[in-house]
Motif scaffolding. Structure first.
Motif, PDB file in Angstrom:
ATOM      1  N   MET A  29       0.844  -1.194   0.000  1.00  0.00           N
ATOM      2  CA  MET A  29       0.000   0.000   0.000  1.00  0.00           C
ATOM      3  C   MET A  29       0.887   1.254   0.000  1.00  0.00           C
ATOM      4  SD  MET A  29      -3.045   0.918   2.697  1.00  0.00           S
ATOM      5  CE  MET A  29      -2.048   1.554   4.015  1.00  0.00           C
ATOM      6  N   VAL A  30       0.434   2.270  -0.730  1.00  0.00           N
ATOM      7  CA  VAL A  30       1.183   3.531  -0.727  1.00  0.00           C
ATOM      8  C   VAL A  30       0.364   4.597  -0.008  1.00  0.00           C
ATOM      9  CG1 VAL A  30       2.160   5.370  -2.150  1.00  0.00           C
ATOM     10  CG2 VAL A  30       2.449   2.979  -2.832  1.00  0.00           C
ATOM     11  N   ILE A  31       0.994   5.248   0.989  1.00  0.00           N
ATOM     12  CA  ILE A  31       0.355   6.339   1.720  1.00  0.00           C
ATOM     13  C   ILE A  31       0.952   7.636   1.182  1.00  0.00           C
ATOM     14  CG2 ILE A  31       0.153   7.470   3.976  1.00  0.00           C
ATOM     15  CD1 ILE A  31       0.457   4.714   5.278  1.00  0.00           C
ATOM     16  N   LYS A  32       0.083   8.571   0.791  1.00  0.00           N
ATOM     17  CA  LYS A  32       0.574   9.854   0.303  1.00  0.00           C
ATOM     18  C   LYS A  32      -0.099  10.953   1.125  1.00  0.00           C
ATOM     19  CE  LYS A  32       1.010  12.482  -4.001  1.00  0.00           C
ATOM     20  NZ  LYS A  32       0.650  12.573  -5.409  1.00  0.00           N
ATOM     21  N   GLY A  33       0.687  11.918   1.594  1.00  0.00           N
ATOM     22  CA  GLY A  33       0.043  12.963   2.398  1.00  0.00           C
ATOM     23  C   GLY A  33       0.939  14.150   2.681  1.00  0.00           C
ATOM     24  N   ARG A  34       0.290  15.177   3.227  1.00  0.00           N
ATOM     25  CA  ARG A  34       0.958  16.434   3.572  1.00  0.00           C
ATOM     26  C   ARG A  34       1.616  16.298   4.949  1.00  0.00           C
ATOM     27  NH1 ARG A  34      -2.543  21.716   5.207  1.00  0.00           N
ATOM     28  NH2 ARG A  34      -3.630  20.041   6.288  1.00  0.00           N
ATOM     29  N   VAL A  35       2.779  16.904   5.103  1.00  0.00           N
ATOM     30  CA  VAL A  35       3.591  16.691   6.313  1.00  0.00           C
ATOM     31  C   VAL A  35       3.419  17.805   7.353  1.00  0.00           C
ATOM     32  CG1 VAL A  35       5.997  16.745   7.118  1.00  0.00           C
ATOM     33  CG2 VAL A  35       5.357  15.299   5.180  1.00  0.00           C
ATOM     34  N   TRP A  36       3.240  17.376   8.638  1.00  0.00           N
ATOM     35  CA  TRP A  36       3.359  18.264   9.799  1.00  0.00           C
ATOM     36  C   TRP A  36       4.605  17.839  10.564  1.00  0.00           C
ATOM     37  CZ3 TRP A  36       0.268  22.324   9.921  1.00  0.00           C
ATOM     38  CH2 TRP A  36      -0.969  22.263   9.272  1.00  0.00           C
ATOM     39  N   ASP A  88       5.744   3.747   0.736  1.00  0.00           N
ATOM     40  CA  ASP A  88       5.328   2.389   0.380  1.00  0.00           C
ATOM     41  C   ASP A  88       5.393   1.560   1.668  1.00  0.00           C
ATOM     42  OD1 ASP A  88       5.237  -0.283  -0.357  1.00  0.00           O
ATOM     43  OD2 ASP A  88       6.132   0.109  -2.327  1.00  0.00           O
ATOM     44  N   THR A  89       4.232   1.207   2.212  1.00  0.00           N
ATOM     45  CA  THR A  89       4.219   0.528   3.519  1.00  0.00           C
ATOM     46  C   THR A  89       4.827  -0.873   3.431  1.00  0.00           C
ATOM     47  OG1 THR A  89       1.979  -0.275   3.137  1.00  0.00           O
ATOM     48  CG2 THR A  89       2.195   1.788   4.349  1.00  0.00           C
ATOM     49  N   THR A 135       9.904   2.312   1.636  1.00  0.00           N
ATOM     50  CA  THR A 135      10.499   3.345   0.771  1.00  0.00           C
ATOM     51  C   THR A 135       9.679   4.635   0.849  1.00  0.00           C
ATOM     52  OG1 THR A 135      11.287   1.640  -0.709  1.00  0.00           O
ATOM     53  CG2 THR A 135      11.222   3.887  -1.594  1.00  0.00           C
ATOM     54  N   ILE A 136      10.385   5.751   1.066  1.00  0.00           N
ATOM     55  CA  ILE A 136       9.714   7.044   1.165  1.00  0.00           C
ATOM     56  C   ILE A 136      10.189   7.921   0.008  1.00  0.00           C
ATOM     57  CG2 ILE A 136       9.370   9.105   2.612  1.00  0.00           C
ATOM     58  CD1 ILE A 136      10.030   7.332   5.044  1.00  0.00           C
ATOM     59  N   ARG A 137       9.230   8.536  -0.710  1.00  0.00           N
ATOM     60  CA  ARG A 137       9.590   9.477  -1.784  1.00  0.00           C
ATOM     61  C   ARG A 137       9.184  10.873  -1.358  1.00  0.00           C
ATOM     62  NH1 ARG A 137       8.138   5.045  -4.306  1.00  0.00           N
ATOM     63  NH2 ARG A 137       9.790   3.997  -5.486  1.00  0.00           N
ATOM     64  N   ALA A 138      10.165  11.792  -1.391  1.00  0.00           N
ATOM     65  CA  ALA A 138       9.904  13.173  -0.963  1.00  0.00           C
ATOM     66  C   ALA A 138      10.772  14.107  -1.775  1.00  0.00           C
ATOM     67  CB  ALA A 138      10.207  13.324   0.526  1.00  0.00           C
ATOM     68  N   ALA A 139      10.161  15.092  -2.429  1.00  0.00           N
ATOM     69  CA  ALA A 139      10.858  16.115  -3.216  1.00  0.00           C
ATOM     70  C   ALA A 139      11.889  15.504  -4.166  1.00  0.00           C
ATOM     71  CB  ALA A 139      11.522  17.132  -2.283  1.00  0.00           C
ATOM     72  N   GLY A 140      11.463  14.471  -4.891  1.00  0.00           N
ATOM     73  CA  GLY A 140      12.330  13.864  -5.891  1.00  0.00           C
ATOM     74  C   GLY A 140      13.412  12.943  -5.346  1.00  0.00           C
ATOM     75  N   LYS A 141      13.488  12.812  -4.023  1.00  0.00           N
ATOM     76  CA  LYS A 141      14.497  11.922  -3.430  1.00  0.00           C
ATOM     77  C   LYS A 141      13.834  10.696  -2.810  1.00  0.00           C
ATOM     78  CE  LYS A 141      18.394  14.840  -2.124  1.00  0.00           C
ATOM     79  NZ  LYS A 141      19.114  15.356  -0.966  1.00  0.00           N
ATOM     80  N   ILE A 160       3.760   2.628  11.545  1.00  0.00           N
ATOM     81  CA  ILE A 160       4.607   3.818  11.674  1.00  0.00           C
ATOM     82  C   ILE A 160       6.033   3.441  11.274  1.00  0.00           C
ATOM     83  CG2 ILE A 160       3.144   4.925  13.418  1.00  0.00           C
ATOM     84  CD1 ILE A 160       5.025   3.876  15.575  1.00  0.00           C
ATOM     85  N   PHE A 161       6.837   4.459  10.948  1.00  0.00           N
ATOM     86  CA  PHE A 161       8.135   4.172  10.325  1.00  0.00           C
ATOM     87  C   PHE A 161       9.279   4.949  10.959  1.00  0.00           C
ATOM     88  CE2 PHE A 161       4.826   3.234   7.353  1.00  0.00           C
ATOM     89  CZ  PHE A 161       5.239   2.038   6.795  1.00  0.00           C
ATOM     90  N   GLU A 162      10.401   4.249  11.157  1.00  0.00           N
ATOM     91  CA  GLU A 162      11.619   4.907  11.650  1.00  0.00           C
ATOM     92  C   GLU A 162      12.522   5.222  10.462  1.00  0.00           C
ATOM     93  OE1 GLU A 162      12.162   3.552  16.254  1.00  0.00           O
ATOM     94  OE2 GLU A 162      13.360   2.454  14.803  1.00  0.00           O
ATOM     95  N   CYS A 163      12.852   6.517  10.309  1.00  0.00           N
ATOM     96  CA  CYS A 163      13.733   6.932   9.212  1.00  0.00           C
ATOM     97  C   CYS A 163      14.522   8.149   9.688  1.00  0.00           C
ATOM     98  CB  CYS A 163      12.900   7.271   7.970  1.00  0.00           C
ATOM     99  SG  CYS A 163      13.909   7.845   6.596  1.00  0.00           S
TER     100      CYS A 163
END
Lengths: 164, 424
Positions: A1-8, A121-122, A126-132, A102-105
Motif C-alpha cells: 500500500m502507498v500512503i501519500k500525504g501532507r507533512v506536519w 510504500d508501507t 520506501t519514502i519518496r519526498a521532493a524527488g528523493k 509507523i516508520f523509523e527513518c
C-alpha cells in the motif's frame, strides 16, 4: 500500500502528554480524543490537521505514558502514519497493535519542510519526498502480520480460534 | 550465558520454555500478572470484549486498580471506574482494589505480594517497570496488549538488550537516595539513553539499597526510554517478599559472562541531591544550584516516592517547622496501608502541624488529573516522575522533580533547597 500525504513536523522527545494531555483521558472515545490531538505541542493543531496528513518527527516520538489514547487520537484525526527518527517503545507497539503502521527513518526529518507532500510504500518502507528516495527500517514480519490482521485484537481472535 | 532479563524470558516462552533467548528475538511469552488502571482498563475491557474470549486466562493474575482519577473526580471518570468494577465482578477477578482498599498501583501490588521475583509482568501503565526492584521483568504496555494477554495469558515481546549501570562508592552523601541516583543517571544518558533496553542496576551501592529505593529507581527506567529496570534479588528482596508473597517466586541472577550492550559506571559518593528541571526528566542539576527558583506547590507522593520511608523522611524535615506561606504542600501516602502506618507513627500530626494537606491515596496531581492542579505560570516541585509540558496542569505551568528530602526542605524554604539549609 502507498500512503501519500501532507507533512506536519514536530521535534525530538514529543511525549504522550503532548500528544493527548491527561486532562482529556476521562474518555477513550477516539473522536473526542482527536479534538485535542497534539494540543500541548501546538494548540492550533486539531483545527489544522486534515485526513490523510502525515506527522514527521525527531527522535523518541511518543515517550512517557503508556496511554494507547495517543496513537488512537492520531489515528482518529485522520493522520495515516508517523515517520520519526526513532520511537519510544510503548508508543511503537501500541501503534501496530491498533493497526497504525509507523516508520523509523533518521534521514527524512532534516530534509523535508513542513507542508511538503511525501509518499510511503508501507510494504518496503520506501519514502519518496521532493524527488528523493529514503529508506525507513522495514516493518518486522511479525508486526506486518499484526497490521495485516487488522491489529492485535484480530490477531488474538485467530490465535484463540486455533487453540480450539 | 544470559542476563537475568534473558533468563526470565527463557523461563516464560510460550513454546519451548527453557531454550536460550537472544536480544532482538521476537517471542511469545507467558505472563504471570496483568494489570491496568482506570485510564487504561476501559480500552482494555472494550478490546477484550471484541476478542470474544469466554473469560480471563487466570482470575488470580489479572487486576484493575482505579487510582489515576480516583476517588472519581468527575462523571466521566466515575463511568470509567464503574467499567472496572463491573468487569471485575462479572469475570470474578480475585483481586480488585476499590477506593478504600486501593493505592497507587505500583506501590500497592508489591506491598500485596502480587508481583514477585522472577515474574514476567505487564501493565497498561508505563511505570509497571517499578517491579524490577523485586527482580522481576516488568514492563509497561498498551491497553490492547492487556486485552490480548487477559484472553490468552501470553503476549509478544522483543527480548531487550541489557544495559548495565554500576554504582560504586562506600557511602552516599547525606540526603541522597534512590531518587537522586536515578535522576542523575537519566541526566547522564538522556530520555532515550536506554531506549528499548533493560536497565540492570548493580554495584555495592545497590546491594545496600533498601527495597523502597530500589523500587524508586526501577520506577523511572521508562524515563530513560528503558523497557524495564531490574535489580538481581538478594537478602533485602527476600526480607521484603517472604511474608507478603501470595504465590511461589524464583530468584534469578545474571551469568558472569552475560552480554551487555553498554556498561555505565558511577562513583555514587559524588552524586548530590539532584533535581530535574522542566520539561524533561533528563534536565538535571544539583539541588543546591537551584536556590533562586521559587515554587508555588510541593507534592510528596506517587508510585515513585509515596512509600512509608519517603513520608518518614519528609516528616523528619518538617517536624516543628511550617510550610512557607507562599506555597502549598500536598502529602499523598501511596496506599491505604501506608496511610494507616503513617497515621499510627504520628506523621500526619507533623504534616498537619506544618500546615500541609494529607490526601487519600491517588495518582491525582502527578498527571494533572485532580487534587492539586497548577494554574498558568505556576511552578511545582514534586517527588513524582515526569515534568513534561502541562504534566501537572496548565500547559504554561512547570514541574521540577526531586526526592522527598529536597521536596520537604523546599516546602519550608519556599524555593528549591536542601535540608542542610535548615540546619539538618
Amino acid at each position: 500500500m502507498v500512503i501519500k500525504g501532507r507533512v506536519w513536523k514536530f521535534g525530538d522527545d514529543v511525549d504522550t502528554d503532548a500528544i493527548i494531555p491527561a486532562r482529556y483521558l476521562n474518555t477513550s472515545d477516539p473522536a473526542e480524543l482527536a479534538k485535542h490531538v497534539m494540543e500541548d505541542a501546538d494548540k492550533d493543531f486539531p483545527g489544522k490537521v486534515r485526513p490523510g496528513d502525515i506527522i514527521v518527527a525527531g527522535k523518541n516520538f511518543g515517550c512517557g505514558s503508556s496511554r494507547e489514547h495517543a496513537p488512537l487520537a492520531i489515528k482518529a484525526s485522520g493522520i495515516n502514519t508517523v515517520v520519526a527518527k526513532s520511537f519510544a517503545r510503548i508508543f511503537f507497539r501500541n501503534s501496530f497493535n491498533i493497526g497504525l503502521p509507523i516508520f523509523e527513518c533518521p534521514e527524512l526529518f532534516e530534509n523535508i519542510p513542513e507542508g511538503s507532500v511525501i509518499e510511503i510504500d508501507t510494504g518496503n518502507g520506501t519514502i519518496r519526498a521532493a524527488g528523493k528516495t529514503y529508506n525507513a527500517s522495514p516493518i518486522p514480519p511479525f508486526m506486518r502480520e499484526l497490521v495485516e490482521a487488522g491489529g492485535l485484537v484480530e490477531w488474538t481472535k485467530k490465535k484463540l480460534a486455533s487453540r480450539k | 550465558m544470559m542476563t537475568i532479563t534473558e533468563k526470565i524470558f527463557a523461563g516464560h516462552l510460550a513454546e519451548g520454555t527453557g531454550k536460550e533467548v537472544h536480544p532482538g528475538q521476537l517471542v511469545n511469552a507467558r505472563v504471570d500478572f496483568v494489570l491496568a488502571n482506570d485510564i487504561t482498563a476501559p480500552i482494555a475491557i472494550s478490546e477484550f470484549k471484541r476478542i470474544g474470549a469466554s473469560g480471563v486466562f487466570d482470575r488470580e493474575r489479572v487486576t484493575f486498580v482505579p487510582d489515576h482519577f480516583a476517588p472519581q473526580k468527575d462523571i466521566k471518570a466515575a463511568e470509567q471506574c464503574k467499567m472496572l468494577r463491573e468487569f471485575s465482578r462479572g469475570y470474578d477477578l480475585k483481586y480488585y482494589f476499590e477506593v478504600g482498599r486501593m493505592g497507587v498501583e505500583h506501590a500497592l501490588l508489591p506491598e500485596e505480594g502480587l508481583v514477585l521475583p522472577g515474574d514476567l509482568i505487564i501493565g497498561a501503565d508505563s511505570h509497571t517497570c517499578t517491579y524490577g526492584g523485586l527482580g522481576a521483568f516488568a514492563t509497561g504496555v498498551g491497553s490492547t496488549d492487556v486485552a490480548s494477554a487477559m484472553a490468552t495469558g501470553e503476549l509478544w515481546f522483543k527480548v531487550p538488550e541489557s544495559m548495565k549501570f554500576v554504582y560504586h562508592g562506600k557511602k552516599l552523601q547525606k540526603w541522597v537516595g534512590g531518587k537522586d541516583l536515578i535522576l542523575h543517571t537519566i541526566g547522564d544518558i538522556g530520555v532515550d539513553g536506554a531506549l528499548y533496553r533493560a536497565m540492570e542496576f548493580e554495584g555495592e551501592v545497590i546491594r545496600a539499597l533498601p527495597m523502597h529505593a530500589r523500587l524508586t529507581m526501577c520506577n523511572m527506567a521508562i524515563e530513560a526510554g528503558g523497557k524495564s529496570g531490574i535489580i538481581v534479588p538478594d537478602d533485602i528482596t527476600m526480607q521484603y517478599v517472604k511474608n507478603r508473597a501470595k504465590r511461589e517466586f524464583k530468584f534469578h541472577t545474571s551469568d558472569p559472562g552475560a552480554a551487555y550492550a553498554e556498561v555505565k559506571e558511577y562513583d555514587a559518593s559524588k552524586i548530590p541531591p539532584t533535581v530535574s528541571c522542566p520539561s524533561l526528566p533528563s534536565n538535571t542539576k544539583p539541588a543546591a544550584e537551584l536556590s533562586n527558583i521559587s515554587i508555588d506547590q510541593v507534592v510528596i507522593g506517587s508510585c515513585t516516592n509515596g512509600r512509608i520511608e519517603d513520608l518518614r523522611e519528609a516528616a523528619h524535615i518538617l517536624k516543628g517547622r511550617k510550610v512557607n506561606p507562599n506555597l502549598r504542600l500536598l502529602v499523598i501516602p501511596a496506599t491505604q496501608r501506608i496511610y494507616l502506618e503513617a497515621m499510627k507513627e504520628g506523621l500526619f500530626e507533623i504534616f498537619v502541624e506544618a500546615e500541609a494537606v494529607v490526601s487519600t491515596p491517588t495518582c491525582g496531581p502527578c498527571l494533572g488529573g485532580h487534587m492539586g492542579i497548577l494554574a498558568k505560570g505556576e511552578r511545582a516541585l514534586a517527588t513524582t516522575n515526569r515534568n513534561f509540558v502541562g504534566r501537572m496542569g496548565h500547559p504554561e505551568s512547570e514541574v521540577y522533580l526531586a526526592s522527598p528530602a529536597v521536596a520537604a526542605a523546599s516546602a519550608v524554604l519556599g524555593r528549591i533547597g536542601v535540608p542542610d539549609e535548615l540546619g539538618l
